[in-house]
Design an enzyme around this catalytic site. Structure first.
Site, PDB file in Angstrom:
ATOM      1  N   PRO A 137       0.708  -1.267   0.109  1.00 39.38           N
ATOM      2  CG  PRO A 137       0.241  -0.937   2.174  1.00 39.38           C
ATOM      3  CD  PRO A 137       1.083  -1.779   1.275  1.00 39.38           C
TER       4      PRO A 137
ATOM      5  N   GLY B 274      -1.585   4.142  -9.400  1.00 39.68           N
ATOM      6  CA  GLY B 274      -1.136   5.428  -8.978  1.00 39.68           C
ATOM      7  C   GLY B 274      -0.563   6.359 -10.297  1.00 39.68           C
TER       8      GLY B 274
ATOM      9  CD  GLU C 199      -7.440   0.988 -13.485  1.00 39.89           C
ATOM     10  OE1 GLU C 199      -7.614   2.172 -14.049  1.00 39.89           O
ATOM     11  OE2 GLU C 199      -8.126  -0.158 -13.710  1.00 39.89           O
TER      12      GLU C 199
ATOM     13  CB  CYS D 207      -7.335   8.447 -10.983  1.00 38.73           C
ATOM     14  SG  CYS D 207      -8.698   7.422 -10.401  1.00 38.73           S
TER      15      CYS D 207
HETATM   16  P1  NAP Z   1       2.727   7.014  -7.094  1.00 41.97           P
HETATM   17  O1  NAP Z   1       3.576   7.874  -6.537  1.00 41.97           O
HETATM   18  O2  NAP Z   1       2.883   6.517  -8.206  1.00 41.97           O
HETATM   19  O3  NAP Z   1       2.448   6.088  -6.016  1.00 41.97           O
HETATM   20  C1  NAP Z   1       1.493   4.916  -6.189  1.00 41.97           C
HETATM   21  C2  NAP Z   1       1.858   3.855  -5.350  1.00 41.97           C
HETATM   22  O4  NAP Z   1       3.101   3.197  -6.163  1.00 41.97           O
HETATM   23  C3  NAP Z   1       2.391   3.856  -3.974  1.00 41.97           C
HETATM   24  O5  NAP Z   1       2.202   2.640  -3.288  1.00 41.97           O
HETATM   25  C4  NAP Z   1       3.814   4.169  -3.899  1.00 41.97           C
HETATM   26  O6  NAP Z   1       4.605   3.735  -3.075  1.00 41.97           O
HETATM   27  C5  NAP Z   1       4.083   2.872  -5.121  1.00 41.97           C
HETATM   28  N1  NAP Z   1       5.354   3.169  -5.576  1.00 41.97           N
HETATM   29  C6  NAP Z   1       6.078   4.476  -5.929  1.00 41.97           C
HETATM   30  N2  NAP Z   1       7.344   4.226  -6.736  1.00 41.97           N
HETATM   31  C7  NAP Z   1       7.519   2.834  -6.997  1.00 41.97           C
HETATM   32  C8  NAP Z   1       8.243   2.165  -7.886  1.00 41.97           C
HETATM   33  N3  NAP Z   1       9.366   2.851  -8.265  1.00 41.97           N
HETATM   34  N4  NAP Z   1       7.977   0.982  -7.888  1.00 41.97           N
HETATM   35  C9  NAP Z   1       7.007   0.330  -7.354  1.00 41.97           C
HETATM   36  N5  NAP Z   1       5.864   1.087  -6.649  1.00 41.97           N
HETATM   37  C10 NAP Z   1       6.229   2.318  -6.606  1.00 41.97           C
HETATM   38  O7  NAP Z   1       1.268   7.646  -7.324  1.00 41.97           O
HETATM   39  P2  NAP Z   1       0.487   8.930  -6.151  1.00 41.97           P
HETATM   40  O8  NAP Z   1       1.093  10.066  -6.104  1.00 41.97           O
HETATM   41  O9  NAP Z   1       0.805   8.043  -4.732  1.00 41.97           O
HETATM   42  O10 NAP Z   1      -1.090   8.682  -6.610  1.00 41.97           O
HETATM   43  C11 NAP Z   1      -1.615   9.607  -7.328  1.00 41.97           C
HETATM   44  C12 NAP Z   1      -1.767   9.246  -8.615  1.00 41.97           C
HETATM   45  O11 NAP Z   1      -2.478   8.043  -8.946  1.00 41.97           O
HETATM   46  C13 NAP Z   1      -2.455  10.271  -9.390  1.00 41.97           C
HETATM   47  O12 NAP Z   1      -2.005  10.318 -10.954  1.00 41.97           O
HETATM   48  C14 NAP Z   1      -3.705   9.471  -9.799  1.00 41.97           C
HETATM   49  O13 NAP Z   1      -4.262   9.903 -10.993  1.00 41.97           O
HETATM   50  C15 NAP Z   1      -3.427   8.092  -9.908  1.00 41.97           C
HETATM   51  N6  NAP Z   1      -4.675   7.239  -9.780  1.00 41.97           N
HETATM   52  C16 NAP Z   1      -5.075   6.534 -10.728  1.00 41.97           C
HETATM   53  C17 NAP Z   1      -6.203   5.871 -10.346  1.00 41.97           C
HETATM   54  C18 NAP Z   1      -7.024   4.930 -11.355  1.00 41.97           C
HETATM   55  O14 NAP Z   1      -7.610   4.257 -11.331  1.00 41.97           O
HETATM   56  N7  NAP Z   1      -6.460   5.478 -12.682  1.00 41.97           N
HETATM   57  C19 NAP Z   1      -6.847   5.684  -9.048  1.00 41.97           C
HETATM   58  C20 NAP Z   1      -6.240   6.566  -8.123  1.00 41.97           C
HETATM   59  C21 NAP Z   1      -4.928   7.360  -8.352  1.00 41.97           C
HETATM   60  P3  NAP Z   1       5.094   4.817  -1.636  1.00 41.97           P
HETATM   61  O15 NAP Z   1       3.605   5.395  -1.389  1.00 41.97           O
HETATM   62  O16 NAP Z   1       5.559   4.081  -0.632  1.00 41.97           O
HETATM   63  O17 NAP Z   1       5.901   5.814  -2.538  1.00 41.97           O
END
Ligand code: NAP
Length: 488
Positions: free
Chosen positions: A183, A235, A257, A291
């Site tokens: 998570p 993410g 997603e 998102c």
């Molecule tokens: P994020 O930085 O990409 O993080 C999402 C998840 O990925 C977190 O659990 C994060 O862990 C993990 N993560 C980060 N770097 C990683 C890597 N190199 N390898 C594996 N896992 C990694 O995104 P966010 O800023 O938290 O979320 C916001 C984004 O999510 C927005 O752009 C939004 O549009 C998108 N989103 C999309 C949807 C959809 O259904 N399309 C739904 C919700 C959100 P840590 O927290 O430990 O860094």
């Protein structure tokens, strides 16, 4: 405080690996803070690559047992999980609000939604069917069966800490996969609570595992280990692209997603009140951190003034504060980084001539002083040169752009690298079909703005991702097809 809340809030949680609640190999913990106050509300283990490897070992060992259970047996575990989530909805929503910030009413809705996904997939576990095809020779029979892909790694974001976990995990478990969940570091406590309930529901040890901590190291292990056959990620597009590159080495299956840039298009024949209310319901839910949240409002030039006036008056009635306080309609942004990004986008727009119709600034007085609060905002005179038209705002800012022609607005909104969701308001049935069919987005809502339901395939096209979550399509992501040719 209930038992679940006191097990998760205030103290040190553990990761769930192979049916045991364990510390990280490092022995270290990371703080989880309340974005409304900056206070520490709990701590989780700082896991890394070695912890991910332990979790993958456990999931791999549990796979033969779990995948060979009948659909009905898997369904009964998932049904008990759904029931447990419903029975603990108050506790889950409190944990969720304290680590994420959204108002309790929204957290309750999310807890219920999380249970709905589990229940839906429990029912679907019994319906994994195959096909028979006609043979090419008299003695040939052809069967097509669906089998679970194996160990699935699930990576979830902070904006919907409950539904993002269950939408992935229930589909994977129903399909017969075993899972390792990572998570978001800002909101791991809801995941801990949900998995405690899954344990009580009787899931066999190792069928689901939870690893918290360092995303880079955990993600690298998940991508490198050939036993992980599938990665389901929600993410940012940036992280999604990293995972695509990393998946090449092992040709790993991915569902992604990612980010969005959802337009809301209001035609002059639409029900204006309904369009304004639907805008409030979507744009200011979760402080705009959604998102499929509306990014830009395209309103026909003949109604743009009336629409903006009504929108501003509704936005000014939204009470902003701690999500735990009664009557609060909008909480803080998740962190300082997201708040600065929103500030920068609004500053850029104002510098280029936009007019702030309401809001437009960080909230700094009481009771907002210690949190990351941004005022609900409406901006007029927005032009295409402004960054907030092209970039995902992920905050409570509604930029309004007038348009004249249907073709013009269609071309404009399709000219984005994203393609998650689009919203259209009109009563003209011909236009409904023209827009729905020609909008280059994975989801289109007409005369409404809510999309996430258990039975429908949620997801995007273009740089918003690949694969679907929800519905039978969401379960297909965790199944592969096998063609069996029988020669009699
Ligand atoms: P994020 O930085 O990409 O993080 C999402 C998840 O990925 C977190 O659990 C994060 O862990 C993990 N993560 C980060 N770097 C990683 C890597 N190199 N390898 C594996 N896992 C990694 O995104 P966010 O800023 O938290 O979320 C916001 C984004 O999510 C927005 O752009 C939004 O549009 C998108 N989103 C999309 C949807 C959809 O259904 N399309 C739904 C919700 C959100 P840590 O927290 O430990 O860094």
């Amino acid at each position: 405080m209930g038992e679940l809340t006191s097990a998760v809030l205030g103290g040190e949680s553990r990761m769930w690996i192979g049916g045991r609640w364990v510390e990280a190999v490092s022995g270290e913990f990371v703080d989880v803070t309340d974005p409304a106050t900056g206070e520490v509300v709990g701590r989780v283990p700082k896991g890394g690559g070695k912890d991910a490897a332990r979790a993958i070992d456990a999931a791999f060992s549990a796979f033969p047992g779990w995948s060979r259970r009948t659909g009905a047996e898997r369904a009964s575990v998932l049904k008990r999980w759904a029931e447990a989530i419903r029975n603990h909805r108050q506790e889950i929503s409190r944990i969720l609000t304290l680590e994420q910030g959204k108002p309790l009413a929204e957290s309750l809705e999310e807890a219920d939604g999380a249970a709905d996904f589990v229940e839906w997939y429990a029912e679907e576990a019994k319906r994994i069917c195959g096909e028979t095809l006609p043979g090419s020779r008299g003695n040939q029979r052809i069967l097509v069966i669906r089998q679970p892909v194996g160990v699935a790694a699930l990576i979830t974001p902070w904006n919907y800490p409950a539904t993002m976990v269950t939408r992935k995990m229930a589909a994977a478990l129903a399909a017969g996969c075993t899972v390792v969940l990572k998570p978001a570091s800002q909101t791991p406590l809801t995941a801990v609570a949900l998995l405690k309930l899954l344990e009580e529901a009787g899931l066999p040890p190792g069928a689901a595992n939870l690893v918290t901590g360092e995303a880079g190291a955990i993600g690298r292990e998940m991508m490198a280990d050939p036993r992980v056959r599938k990665v389901s990620f929600t993410g940012s597009t940036e992280t999604g692209k990293k995972l695509i590159r990393a998946s090449a080495e092992r040709v790993k299956r991915l569902s992604l997603e990612l980010g969005g840039n959802a337009p809301l298009i209001v035609f002059p024949d639409s029900d204006l009140e309904r369009a304004v209310e639907a805008t409030i319901g979507n744009k200011f839910e979760n402080a705009g951190q959604m998102c499929n949240g509306i990014n830009v409002l395209y309103v026909h030039e003949s109604i743009v003034d009336r629409f903006s006036e009504r929108l501003v008056s509704r936005v000014q009635s939204l009470r902003v504060g701690r999500g735990t306080e009664p009557g609060v309609r909008m909480g803080p942004l998740i962190d300082e980084r997201n708040l600065r990004k929103v500030e920068a986008l609004v500053e850029d727009a104002v510098r280029k001539g936009a007019r702030v119709l309401t809001g437009g600034c960080r909230l700094t007085g009481e009771p907002h002083r210690s949190g990351t609060f941004y005022a609900p905002t409406v901006i007029g005179d927005v032009t295409l040169e402004m960054r907030l038209v092209h970039e995902e705002i992920f905050g409570p800012v509604a930029p309004v752009v007038p348009f004249r022609e249907e073709g013009e607005v269609l071309a404009r909104v399709n000219a984005t690298p994203y393609g998650l969701a689009a919203y259209v308001f009109t009563r003209d049935v011909g236009r409904v079909f023209r827009m729905a069919e020609n909008l280059e987005f994975g989801m289109v809502a007409v005369n409404g703005t809510s999309l996430s339901v258990p039975q429908a395939p949620f997801g995007g096209i273009k740089e918003s991702g690949q694969g679907r979550e929800g519905g039978r399509h969401g379960m297909e992501e965790f199944l592969h097809l096998k063609y069996i040719s029988l020669n009699l």
